[in-house]
Structure formats: structure tokens, C-alpha cells
Design an enzyme around this catalytic site. Structure first.
Site, PDB file in Angstrom:
ATOM      1  N   HIS A  73      41.341  31.293  32.997  1.00 54.83           N
ATOM      2  CA  HIS A  73      40.861  32.211  34.039  1.00 54.83           C
ATOM      3  C   HIS A  73      41.891  32.340  35.159  1.00 54.83           C
ATOM      4  O   HIS A  73      41.771  31.690  36.210  1.00 54.83           O
ATOM      5  CB  HIS A  73      39.539  31.705  34.621  1.00 54.83           C
ATOM      6  CG  HIS A  73      38.343  32.049  33.816  1.00 54.83           C
ATOM      7  ND1 HIS A  73      37.663  33.248  33.952  1.00 54.83           N
ATOM      8  CD2 HIS A  73      37.696  31.358  32.851  1.00 54.83           C
ATOM      9  CE1 HIS A  73      36.643  33.274  33.103  1.00 54.83           C
ATOM     10  NE2 HIS A  73      36.640  32.133  32.426  1.00 54.83           N
TER      11      HIS A  73
ATOM     12  N   GLU B  96      42.252  34.657  37.266  1.00 50.34           N
ATOM     13  CA  GLU B  96      41.705  35.306  38.463  1.00 50.34           C
ATOM     14  C   GLU B  96      41.200  34.311  39.502  1.00 50.34           C
ATOM     15  O   GLU B  96      41.031  34.670  40.679  1.00 50.34           O
ATOM     16  CB  GLU B  96      40.599  36.302  38.090  1.00 50.34           C
ATOM     17  CG  GLU B  96      39.226  35.725  37.826  1.00 50.34           C
ATOM     18  CD  GLU B  96      39.093  35.068  36.461  1.00 50.34           C
ATOM     19  OE1 GLU B  96      38.005  34.544  36.177  1.00 50.34           O
ATOM     20  OE2 GLU B  96      40.063  35.078  35.680  1.00 50.34           O
TER      21      GLU B  96
ATOM     22  N   CYS C 236      39.414  34.774  28.967  1.00 49.43           N
ATOM     23  CA  CYS C 236      38.417  33.829  28.452  1.00 49.43           C
ATOM     24  C   CYS C 236      37.573  34.486  27.359  1.00 49.43           C
ATOM     25  O   CYS C 236      38.077  34.731  26.274  1.00 49.43           O
ATOM     26  CB  CYS C 236      37.575  33.254  29.583  1.00 49.43           C
ATOM     27  SG  CYS C 236      36.711  31.731  29.111  1.00 49.43           S
TER      28      CYS C 236
END
Length: 240
Positions: free
Chosen positions: A211, A213, A109
Site C-alpha cells: 500500500h 498510498e 493490494c
């Protein structure tokens, strides 16, 4: 015991009340991929950045606020969000040192934008005002859900993901506008906004605009961190 690759994770500003650097999702993602995560508070000088990078087998540039326009060499445009110039300065230093030694690097990001700026590329300060007709890139749903699809171009990212299109989340209003020299664009959104870049001659140097994660139930998200950690293991072996 086999040594795990040490992956540095750039930290957000300290929460003064909790005295902590909350980056749990990144930490968990690195651990799940077999790496040893280390949180990196901001550095203030090139010498400090060099010392920190020398300890790492890989680096993750994390998400966060906007990049300070002064570090872009630009005047601030309407639509710019909150900035933390000392964090931005630190992450640019760390990125430049990482690029110098070919340290495996993943920008997420804001991290893809930091990677682009540190390597000589450019970003949009605000997609809405600078890209008329673009779609909404700040999702109106929880981050662990997909928001739109992206197209993967010929690249290392596409090779190890094994897909031409994947669905991703989206929580940004800035984006890479011009990839740095020596980089290729590896992914784009339906409106043409850059969603991925990578350095062509690097062991592993990839930036993604989404993102992964927070989407670790998704195999493509898992694969991104697995590839970073594997590259970190290779980097350690080459040095030792």
C-alpha cells in the site's frame, strides 16, 4: 490553465451511515503527484465501464476485501475473507476496458489481484493454507511502517524506482499465484510470494501488493504515483 490528468480511483462500498466512499489516502496521493482524482462507484455493465474509462486518463484499482471465488471459477477455500461480488465484478469490467484501450493503470493490494484475474491470471485465495512455510503477510504494525523487504526484478518498476530492494508494508492474505500472459513478475517477497506484476507492452500497467498510498513519506511510494500521473498526462496528449 494546464489540465491535470484525471485519475479514476475505484471506491469501496458506500458507508451507509456517512454516505461516503472513504478513499482519502489514494486521493491525497494522486493530488500530491499532480493528478486530478475522481472516485468511481461500482458499475454494473460493460457499457457503463466503457463510458467511465473513456473519461479517465488513468485508473487505480484500490485495496479491500477478498475476490469472490465464483468470479475466479473456483470453489471457496477455508480462509477466504469477506467478499463484495458486485464490487469485484465492477472492477474486473473496468480493468478489462482499461486494458483494451491501454489506459495507464495501477493496481494496489487487492488491485493487483483484480488486475491479474481480469487479464487471465490466477490468485491464491489464502496464502496461509495454500503456501505452507510462507511468512506472515498481514502485518502486526501500523500500515505506515514497513513490514518486510521485496526484491525488484528487471522491469519498468525497478527502472523508475532505481532500487533492487525496497521495504514495504503488507496487509494481505491473498496474492497473485500466476501472472497473466503478456505480464512479467516485477517484485517478490523473501518467501517467493509475488509482490509486483506489469504488462510488458503497456504505456503503464503495474500492480503492487503493498500500500504505497499510506507510505507517502517514502520516495519510492511517491514515485509510483508520479509515474502513473505522468503516464496519464501522456495518454491525454495522445488522445488530443
Amino acid at each position: 490553465m494546464k489540465r491535470k490528468p484525471v485519475i479514476g480511483i475505484t471506491a469501496a462500498h458506500c458507508n451507509e451511515e456517512l454516505k461516503s466512499y472513504p478513499r482519502a489516502r489514494y486521493v491525497e496521493a494522486v493530488r500530491e503527484a499532480g493528478g486530478q482524482p475522481i472516485l468511481l462507484p461500482p458499475v454494473a455493465a460493460a457499457e457503463d465501464a466503457e463510458e467511465v474509462i473513456a473519461l479517465m486518463d488513468g485508473l487505480i484499482l484500490t485495496g479491500g476485501g477478498d475476490i469472490s471465488p465464483i468470479l475466479l471459477g473456483e470453489d471457496p477455500l477455508r480462509g477466504i475473507g469477506d467478499c463484495l461480488p458486485d464490487r469485484d465484478f465492477s472492477e474486473i469490467l473496468l480493468t478489462q476496458k482499461a486494458l483494451e484501450v491501454n489506459l495507464p493503470l495501477l493496481g494496489i493490494c487487492k488491485g493487483i489481484q483484480v488486475l491479474a484475474v481480469a487479464a487471465g491470471g490466477k490468485i491464491f485465495q489464502d496464502i496461509i493454507s495454500q503456501c505452507p512455510g510462507s511468512m506472515e503477510h498481514k502485518m502486526k504494525a501500523p500500515r505506515d511502517f514497513s513490514w518486510h523487504e521485496i526484491t525488484l526484478k528487471e522491469s519498468r518498476l525497478r527502472t523508475f524506482l532505481g532500487e533492487e530492494r525496497i521495504a514495504v508494508n503488507s496487509v494481505h492474505h491473498q496474492a497473485v499465484s500466476e501472472a497473466p500472459q503478456g505480464f512479467v513478475i516485477s517484485a517478490v517477497a523473501p518467501d517467493g510470494i509475488i509482490e509486483g506484476i506489469e504488462k510488458v507492452d503497456a504505456h503503464f500497467c503495474i500492480g503492487v501488493q503493498w500500500h504505497p498510498e499510506v507510505m507517502m513519506k517514502d520516495k519510492s511510494s511517491q514515485k509510483i504515483f508520479q509515474e502513473l500521473v505522468a503516464a496519464g498526462a501522456g495518454y491525454y496528449r495522445r488522445r488530443h
